[in-house]
Design an enzyme around this catalytic site. Sequence first.
Site, short mmCIF file in Angstrom:
data_model
loop_
_atom_site.label_atom_id
_atom_site.label_comp_id
_atom_site.label_asym_id
_atom_site.label_seq_id
_atom_site.Cartn_x
_atom_site.Cartn_y
_atom_site.Cartn_z
CD GLN A 230 -43.43 -9.29 37.63
OE1 GLN A 230 -42.62 -8.79 38.39
NE2 GLN A 230 -43.89 -10.52 37.80
CG ASP B 72 -36.17 -11.70 37.93
OD1 ASP B 72 -36.32 -11.88 39.15
OD2 ASP B 72 -37.05 -11.19 37.21
CE LYS C 149 -40.79 -9.13 41.78
NZ LYS C 149 -40.92 -9.64 40.42
#
Length: 292
Positions: free
Chosen positions: A97, A120, A53
Amino acid sequence: MFQLLDGKATAIEIKNRIANEVRQYTQQGLRAPHLAAILVGDDGASQTYVANKEKSSHEVGFTSSVYRYAEGTSERQLLETIDFLNHDEEVDGFIVQLPLPGHIDEQHIINAINPKKDVDGFTPVNLGNMMLGEDCFVPATPKGICTLLRHYEIETEGRHCVVIGRSNIVGTPVANLLSRKGFDCTVTLCHSRTQHLSALTRQADILVVAMGKPEFVTADMVKEGAVVVDVGIHRVADASRKSGFRLLGDVKHDEVDERCSWVTPVPGGVGPLTIVSLLENTLQAYKRTMAL
Ligand code: NAP
């Protein structure tokens, strides 16, 4: 003969588009979009995902930062960092994450993220808005799958789409998105309690597999001419490779691919589109912040 839903090539095209747009903004003197990540522990897969990322962020001209914490870090520490990022005007979006260590309540952490920075798309506000078809950040993997189907102009209207897996981050949102107006699939959502799974998957015009079971889907489970999207990703030891491992999906590609009209490879299918979708969401957050 099957054709590839080439996520890698599609991702490059989209990244180029994002990079051009970012360049236009920075040339006007605006700051670059900023994506931050919180990483807890030293799980190898999570480290790789976050590194990818970061790399992709830099490729398109974003600023990126990673907040790293030890496995034993407290929920309170993470909530403090989230609060800091929620208020940092230089950060447009951030992700935590997953998975988090067992002693941390994941939903509690996700709920603390400001929905406007939740690139997200995991907060209840974004998932709720997605269900309602309202403006929101769509979770990256389902968004990537939709982008890939659109990019290759896969016919979806009235098609029977079978999704295997009902996770909050992949199966459930993708089933919702593909059943909505615009995609207009008729969707069957399967899970570990589903009976006669193969009988259902054999009816699928479009089969999306997100179950986390290496090579589970075999040729006898797939209808001739189906479109197969393999979300699964597994590292398995392979001494013949320089890296010492190879990547497998949830689909047994060596026997399934030849039955398909279109199929995503693993690697190079859904994975690259997931990262690109996160970049798209961050750009969307940035444009909102900067009133562009
Ligand atoms: P998950 O949270 O573990 O969910 C797996 C789902 O599969 C569950 O709903 C489970 O059913 C269902 N399932 C498991 N065994 C089954 C069986 N035998 N028959 C029918 N359904 C079964 O997984 P996830 O987070 O959605 O991820 C799925 C896979 O995609 C993993 O390999 C993951 O690494 C990969 N992934 C890849 C990307 C990418 O960018 N390429 C992104 C995210 C995830 P129950 O609900 O009944 O337990």
